[in-house]
Design an enzyme around this catalytic site. Structure first.
Site, PDB file in Angstrom:
ATOM      1  N   ARG A 273     -30.924  30.354  19.889  1.00  0.00           N
ATOM      2  CA  ARG A 273     -31.003  31.054  20.825  1.00  0.00           C
ATOM      3  C   ARG A 273     -32.036  32.253  20.348  1.00  0.00           C
ATOM      4  O   ARG A 273     -32.097  32.654  19.293  1.00  0.00           O
ATOM      5  CB  ARG A 273     -29.684  31.951  20.723  1.00  0.00           C
ATOM      6  CG  ARG A 273     -29.704  33.123  21.858  1.00  0.00           C
ATOM      7  CD  ARG A 273     -28.249  33.612  22.102  1.00  0.00           C
ATOM      8  NE  ARG A 273     -27.916  34.503  20.792  1.00  0.00           N
ATOM      9  CZ  ARG A 273     -26.664  35.134  20.963  1.00  0.00           C
ATOM     10  NH1 ARG A 273     -25.769  34.769  21.670  1.00  0.00           N
ATOM     11  NH2 ARG A 273     -26.347  35.944  19.865  1.00  0.00           N
TER      12      ARG A 273
ATOM     13  N   ARG B  35     -16.393  44.763  24.453  1.00  0.00           N
ATOM     14  CA  ARG B  35     -15.719  43.787  23.578  1.00  0.00           C
ATOM     15  C   ARG B  35     -15.163  44.066  22.071  1.00  0.00           C
ATOM     16  O   ARG B  35     -14.519  43.621  21.632  1.00  0.00           O
ATOM     17  CB  ARG B  35     -16.839  42.546  23.506  1.00  0.00           C
ATOM     18  CG  ARG B  35     -18.030  43.105  22.606  1.00  0.00           C
ATOM     19  CD  ARG B  35     -18.985  41.811  22.855  1.00  0.00           C
ATOM     20  NE  ARG B  35     -19.100  40.663  21.648  1.00  0.00           N
ATOM     21  CZ  ARG B  35     -19.939  39.880  21.476  1.00  0.00           C
ATOM     22  NH1 ARG B  35     -20.836  39.648  22.584  1.00  0.00           N
ATOM     23  NH2 ARG B  35     -19.974  39.190  20.349  1.00  0.00           N
TER      24      ARG B  35
ATOM     25  N   HIS C 198     -16.197  45.625  -1.329  1.00  0.00           N
ATOM     26  CA  HIS C 198     -17.016  44.417  -1.631  1.00  0.00           C
ATOM     27  C   HIS C 198     -16.222  43.312  -2.545  1.00  0.00           C
ATOM     28  O   HIS C 198     -16.260  41.851  -2.304  1.00  0.00           O
ATOM     29  CB  HIS C 198     -18.352  44.659  -2.611  1.00  0.00           C
ATOM     30  CG  HIS C 198     -19.188  45.023  -1.817  1.00  0.00           C
ATOM     31  ND1 HIS C 198     -20.498  46.139  -2.357  1.00  0.00           N
ATOM     32  CD2 HIS C 198     -19.660  45.116  -0.506  1.00  0.00           C
ATOM     33  CE1 HIS C 198     -21.129  46.410  -1.502  1.00  0.00           C
ATOM     34  NE2 HIS C 198     -20.616  45.816  -0.304  1.00  0.00           N
TER      35      HIS C 198
ATOM     36  N   GLU D  78     -23.543  34.367  30.285  1.00  0.00           N
ATOM     37  CA  GLU D  78     -22.514  35.404  29.851  1.00  0.00           C
ATOM     38  C   GLU D  78     -22.485  36.565  30.666  1.00  0.00           C
ATOM     39  O   GLU D  78     -21.699  37.299  30.518  1.00  0.00           O
ATOM     40  CB  GLU D  78     -22.941  35.886  28.470  1.00  0.00           C
ATOM     41  CG  GLU D  78     -24.288  35.921  28.096  1.00  0.00           C
ATOM     42  CD  GLU D  78     -24.364  36.284  26.698  1.00  0.00           C
ATOM     43  OE1 GLU D  78     -23.668  36.174  25.919  1.00  0.00           O
ATOM     44  OE2 GLU D  78     -25.954  35.969  26.343  1.00  0.00           O
TER      45      GLU D  78
ATOM     46  N   ARG E  60     -27.665  32.233  15.897  1.00  0.00           N
ATOM     47  CA  ARG E  60     -27.870  33.634  16.622  1.00  0.00           C
ATOM     48  C   ARG E  60     -29.073  34.206  15.617  1.00  0.00           C
ATOM     49  O   ARG E  60     -28.863  34.770  14.488  1.00  0.00           O
ATOM     50  CB  ARG E  60     -26.696  34.394  16.146  1.00  0.00           C
ATOM     51  CG  ARG E  60     -25.296  34.080  16.961  1.00  0.00           C
ATOM     52  CD  ARG E  60     -24.099  34.899  16.538  1.00  0.00           C
ATOM     53  NE  ARG E  60     -23.364  35.177  17.804  1.00  0.00           N
ATOM     54  CZ  ARG E  60     -22.160  34.408  17.610  1.00  0.00           C
ATOM     55  NH1 ARG E  60     -21.809  33.546  16.442  1.00  0.00           N
ATOM     56  NH2 ARG E  60     -21.436  34.411  18.676  1.00  0.00           N
TER      57      ARG E  60
ATOM     58  N   CYS F 128     -20.109  28.583  23.533  1.00  0.00           N
ATOM     59  CA  CYS F 128     -20.366  28.722  22.294  1.00  0.00           C
ATOM     60  C   CYS F 128     -19.728  30.041  21.828  1.00  0.00           C
ATOM     61  O   CYS F 128     -19.802  30.780  20.930  1.00  0.00           O
ATOM     62  CB  CYS F 128     -21.881  29.208  21.978  1.00  0.00           C
ATOM     63  SG  CYS F 128     -22.728  30.175  22.991  1.00  0.00           S
TER      64      CYS F 128
ATOM     65  N   ASN G 177     -17.575  35.426  24.881  1.00  0.00           N
ATOM     66  CA  ASN G 177     -17.525  36.875  24.184  1.00  0.00           C
ATOM     67  C   ASN G 177     -17.878  37.877  25.342  1.00  0.00           C
ATOM     68  O   ASN G 177     -17.273  38.870  25.690  1.00  0.00           O
ATOM     69  CB  ASN G 177     -18.266  36.933  22.943  1.00  0.00           C
ATOM     70  CG  ASN G 177     -17.769  35.853  21.901  1.00  0.00           C
ATOM     71  OD1 ASN G 177     -16.612  35.353  22.043  1.00  0.00           O
ATOM     72  ND2 ASN G 177     -18.674  35.482  21.105  1.00  0.00           N
ATOM     73  N   ASP G 178     -19.256  37.944  25.535  1.00  0.00           N
ATOM     74  CA  ASP G 178     -19.718  38.662  26.570  1.00  0.00           C
ATOM     75  C   ASP G 178     -19.444  38.538  27.926  1.00  0.00           C
ATOM     76  O   ASP G 178     -19.117  39.266  28.663  1.00  0.00           O
ATOM     77  CB  ASP G 178     -21.283  38.560  26.500  1.00  0.00           C
ATOM     78  CG  ASP G 178     -21.974  39.254  25.404  1.00  0.00           C
ATOM     79  OD1 ASP G 178     -21.361  40.494  25.143  1.00  0.00           O
ATOM     80  OD2 ASP G 178     -22.760  38.894  24.643  1.00  0.00           O
TER      81      ASP G 178
HETATM   82  C1  PEP Z   1     -21.122  35.320  23.516  1.00  0.00           C
HETATM   83  O1  PEP Z   1     -21.305  36.183  24.047  1.00  0.00           O
HETATM   84  O2  PEP Z   1     -20.158  34.593  23.636  1.00  0.00           O
HETATM   85  C2  PEP Z   1     -22.038  34.807  22.271  1.00  0.00           C
HETATM   86  C3  PEP Z   1     -21.837  33.523  21.870  1.00  0.00           C
HETATM   87  O3  PEP Z   1     -22.871  35.446  22.064  1.00  0.00           O
HETATM   88  P1  PEP Z   1     -22.656  36.762  20.954  1.00  0.00           P
HETATM   89  O4  PEP Z   1     -21.157  36.755  20.634  1.00  0.00           O
HETATM   90  O5  PEP Z   1     -23.635  36.661  19.909  1.00  0.00           O
HETATM   91  O6  PEP Z   1     -23.106  37.856  21.828  1.00  0.00           O
HETATM   92 MG    MG Z   2     -23.240  37.105  23.862  1.00  0.00          MG
END
Ligand code: PEP
Ligand code: MG
Length: 848
Positions: free
Chosen positions: A615, A743, A471, A709, A578, A780, A732-733
């Site tokens: 979202r 990921r 922490h 995504e 989120r 995003c 990201n996805d």
């Molecule tokens: C993504 O997948 O890029 C995204 C923004 O959503 P998360 O990272 O919350 O899955």
């Molecule tokens: Mg995502």
């Protein structure tokens, strides 16, 4: 807890040996199946192992026979030898007793083969089912079997008998099936707190059982002391009026990870997140005698002078005045400590960091910790003495654990312990007096020490103890203080005032740096500071390219604090809330009222001129909800997550949509759905939004968009663009699904690169598809916060960048230096490239 519809149930061989058909056993009681159907084994081993996981309901007084019952009510009798009851226990040693919960494979009875074999009619050992009404068919194994490994008997269960369930006996005692702990770092402080809180809602006594050891499931410290690791098999046991309900709820909670993202991957096969497997131990010594090494706890550079921090011990008298008086002192100190922590929490802006002190507040109510202290007071000890004993006992217990994350929590208990002890002793908590430009060196700092550091004087710190997940390290990162944990112990011998350079990113402390080295660092820091100041000064200017194209720069947020901070840093709105962050840490579903209050607060913080893209819930296999039992999936990233889960649980979605819509009057609201793969999904969610909007009488315009995504959605961007108001690309996805690389996979982290031309071309297709129908596109995913990628995204035609809050001023400043036409040329060139390395090499030429 899910009930498994599969109706087979297996029993392992309790002994090694040769399988013998039951009807050939030379004893009519067994051969004619008077006790029950089953199998017999001619043994070659002498330790009887449990064939199932269950409860020992009877150990015969002659120790030659034992009965177990499984969670689904299947009862098994194992009888060692024939006529062995006559031996009156001679040659048998029971390893368990009635009421014990045992794991399959756990030793039950040891017997002396020679002695028993000589005196008994036979050593043939029978395993029969005494609850035959629950069994439709018996399939015995044949040939040689190995105890605890091979199956001896398979049962087809009668209809209505579930393979897994909780068992409760008439005395109000219930226990769960064994559960494999899914949490990557086991039951550490946070999941332990979630579990203890849920356990406290039941009247029954609740225990957590691991390998024969039990802990009070209502006590965070007791759960942590059990040192439950990832993959460990545990059970919940409850005794009391609501035992069955407790088992059901707590089992589901453990399976779901107790509010932690457990990835849904089979335990033990899932690697621990990288930062949790860093160790503070045995850091290689530096070859350079002037450099001491440790683990990076918080990045950044600092040039300063050594200041050694010594912990003071608070002396306590052993004997108390009277138990009543000492108890009153103790209770008052607990109350005051609670209030102090409340104040501390309100001083920390980041909610997730404030939770550290919320966890400290829970320690103040921990039943096991309090029980030790109160027992001491009742026995005539002073409040201070009894409390010191209690927290030292527990912190020493945790510090000795092998699991680094749990061991790190010993410091939290000491911290709370000292806080209460100071209050009992009437010692004021004084802030450390440190010189200017101090680099603190300490054996260990407590989270409270860290939170109250004087940032105008302390430039960084090093601790011998602790780790990157402690922490203290988390706090250092949130306070933006460079820090090293697990530093070489020699650091404790450095003299006060010695000049040093602390490199928090590399985990190094350089003694007596040369003037040139100091100048070099100072120059770097100065340049960074000037650049940052300029970016901050222009944070409220729009992000307009040199040739006049406005790019909206907005924030990715997880809650109200981020929203407020984003506005302060010039964000033009929120491109991604989120919303699952509002649900994940809870053990029960938030009400519509609770949810809508959060959305309204955020919307008000943004105001009517800023966009607010919410979202909807993006949970599922990899992000389980504690209060929504979901089956464990083989491959959760390809499972029921995001919109798929919401459409499977329509009430959940309707409630969230209503709550979100109620914030419409306070900002420019947009609703976005994650993991969209098909137009059917789009049509269904649009129908739900329209229905709820009409029901609530919302007149404001509310855009409905989707996350892109999933590669199929990017490829079909044109078709989707006809039916939605906007896209936001979740890179990201999109990267993990396009490249077929998890990921979070530690070995594939480098290859799972968003700069792979395959991913970039899908981004390009998405933008082209949207623009063909006049719809706007945001990004995003993490790429939108990476300065290197900004010229490329602009060139592709992205309209909105939704970035992490601290990067917003820098992203806006960068956009202002770019020329859209030049960016388009760059994009055309990059989209033709063959590898991510080529893309990176090209883009890195453009940033410093
Ligand atoms: C993504 O997948 O890029 C995204 C923004 O959503 P998360 O990272 O919350 O899955
Ligand atoms: Mg995502």
């Amino acid at each position: 807890m899910s009930i498994n519809p599969v109706s087979q149930f297996v029993l392992l061989a309790p002994l090694s040996g040769v399988m013998v058909p039951l009807d050939t056993v030379p004893d009519p009681v067994f051969a004619q199946k008077m006790v029950g159907d089953g199998v017999s084994i001619d043994p070659t081993s002498n330790v009887l192992l449990a064939p199932i996981t269950g409860k020992v309901t009877q150990v015969h007084s002659a120790k030659h026979a034992i009965t177990l019952v499984a969670a689904n009510g299947i009862e098994v009798l194992i009888h060692i030898g024939l006529d062995t009851v006559m031996l009156k226990g001679q040659g048998f040693t029971a390893k368990v007793k009635e009421g014990d919960i045992v794991d399959a494979g756990q030793p039950l009875i040891e017997f002396d083969m020679d002695a028993v074999g000589r005196k008994a009619l036979s050593l043939l050992t029978q395993m029969v089912i005494t609850s035959g009404e629950k069994v439709a068919r018996y399939t015995p194994n044949t040939g040689l079997v190995i105890a605890g490994k091979d199956i001896a008997l398979t049962l087809d269960l009668a209809e209505g008998i579930a393979q897994t369930s909780a068992t409760a006996d008439s005395s109000g005692e219930a226990y769960s099936d064994p559960i494999r702990t899914p949490n990557p770092t086991g039951l550490h402080a946070r999941p332990a707190a979630v579990l203890a809180n849920a356990a406290k809602t039941f009247k029954s006594e609740v225990k957590l059982v691991r390998a024969g050891q039990e802990a009070n499931a209502k006590s965070v410290v007791a759960i942590m002391g059990l040192e439950v690791q990832n993959g460990d098999e545990i059970r919940v046991r409850a005794i009391g009026p609501d035992a069955s309900a407790a088992i059901q709820k707590l089992s589901a909670l453990i399976i779901s990870g107790c509010g932690e993202d457990v990835g849904g991957v089979a335990p033990k096969h899932k690697p621990a997140p990288l930062d949790t497997i860093k160790t503070t131990k045995a850091q290689p010594k530096s070859e350079d005698p002037n450099v001491l090494t440790g683990v990076s706890a918080s990045p950044g550079l600092a040039v300063g002078q050594i200041f050694q921090v010594k912990q003071v011990d608070i002396a306590v008298v052993e004997a108390g005045e009277s138990p009543e008086l000492e108890r009153r002192r103790f209770d008052q100190a607990l109350k005051d400590a609670h209030q102090q922590l409340e104040n501390l929490k309100s001083e920390i802006s980041d909610e997730s960091k404030a939770e550290i002190f919320a966890a400290h507040q829970e320690l103040l109510e921990d039943p096991d910790l309090l029980a030790i202290a109160i027992a001491g007071i009742t026995n005539g000890k002073s409040a201070g003495f009894a409390w010191k004993e209690a927290y030292n006992t527990y912190s020493a217990k945790l510090a000795a654990l092998k699991n680094e994350v749990l061991a790190g929590r010993a410091n939290d208990i000491r911290d709370v312990g000292l806080r209460v002890l100071r209050l009992i002793a009437g010692i004021e908590e004084t802030a450390m007096v440190v010189p200017e430009n101090a680099i603190l060196i300490a054996e260990d700092l407590t989270p409270s020490d860290t939170a109250s550091l004087d940032r105008t004087r302390v430039l960084g710190f090093c601790t011998v103890g602790g780790g990157a997940t402690s922490h203290v390290a988390i706090l250092a990162r949130s306070l933006n203080i460079p820090a090293i944990c697990g530093i070489d112990e020699d650091a404790l011998n450095l003299t006060n005032g010695m000049p040093v350079i602390l490199d928090g990113s590399r985990g190094t402390l350089r003694k007596n740096p040369s003037e040139a080295e100091v100048n070099n660092i100072r120059e770097k820091q100065a340049k960074q500071a000037i650049k940052r100041d300029a970016e901050l000064a222009a944070a409220f200017e729009p992000a307009v390219t040199q040739d006049g194209i406005h790019v909206e720069v907005v924030a990715n947020i997880g809650g109200i604090d981020d929203a407020v901070q984003g506005v302060k840093l010039g964000s033009e709105g929120v491109g991604l809330l989120r919303s699952e962050f509002l649900y994940l840490e809870r053990t029960d579903a938030p009400t519509e009222e609770e949810q809508s209050q959060i959305y309204i607060d955020i919307a008000k913080a943004l105001g009517n001129d800023r966009t607010f893209v919410v979202r909807t819930l993006d949970v599922g296999g990899d992000k389980p909800l504690a209060y929504l039992p979901m089956p464990v999936e083989e491959n959760p990233f390809l499972g029921v997550r995001g919109v798929r889960l919401c459409l499977a649980e329509p009430e959940l979605l309707h409630t969230q949509v209503r709550a979100v819509l109620r914030s419409a009057p306070f900002s420019k609201l947009a609703i976005m759905f994650p993991m969209i793969t098909s137009l059917e999904e789009v049509r269904e969610v649009k129908r739900i939004v329209a229905e709820e909007k009409a029901a609530l009488g919302i007149t404001q315009d509310v855009q409905v968009g989707i996350m892109v995504e999933v590669p199929a959605t990017a490829v079909m961007a044109e078709q989707f663009a006809r039916e939605v108001d906007f896209f936001s690309i979740g890179t990201n996805d999109l990267t993990q699904y396009t490249l077929a690389m998890d990921r979070g996979h530690p070995k594939l982290a480098k290859q799972a690169d968003v700069m792979h031309p395959g991913v970039l071309n899908l981004i390009n297709m998405t933008v082209k598809g949207a623009h063909a129908h006049g719809k706007w596109v945001g990004v995003c995913g993490g790429i939108a916060s990476d300065p290197m990628a900004i010229p490329l995204l602009l060139g592709i035609g992205v309209d909105e960048l939704s970035a992490s809050v601290p990067t917003i001023p820098a992203i806006k400043a960068l956009v202002r230096t770019l020329n859209k036409v030049e960016c388009e040329k760059l994009a055309a060139e990059v989209l033709q490239m063959g590898t991510a390395a080529e893309v990176r090499a090209r883009l890195s030429q453009l940033v410093d």
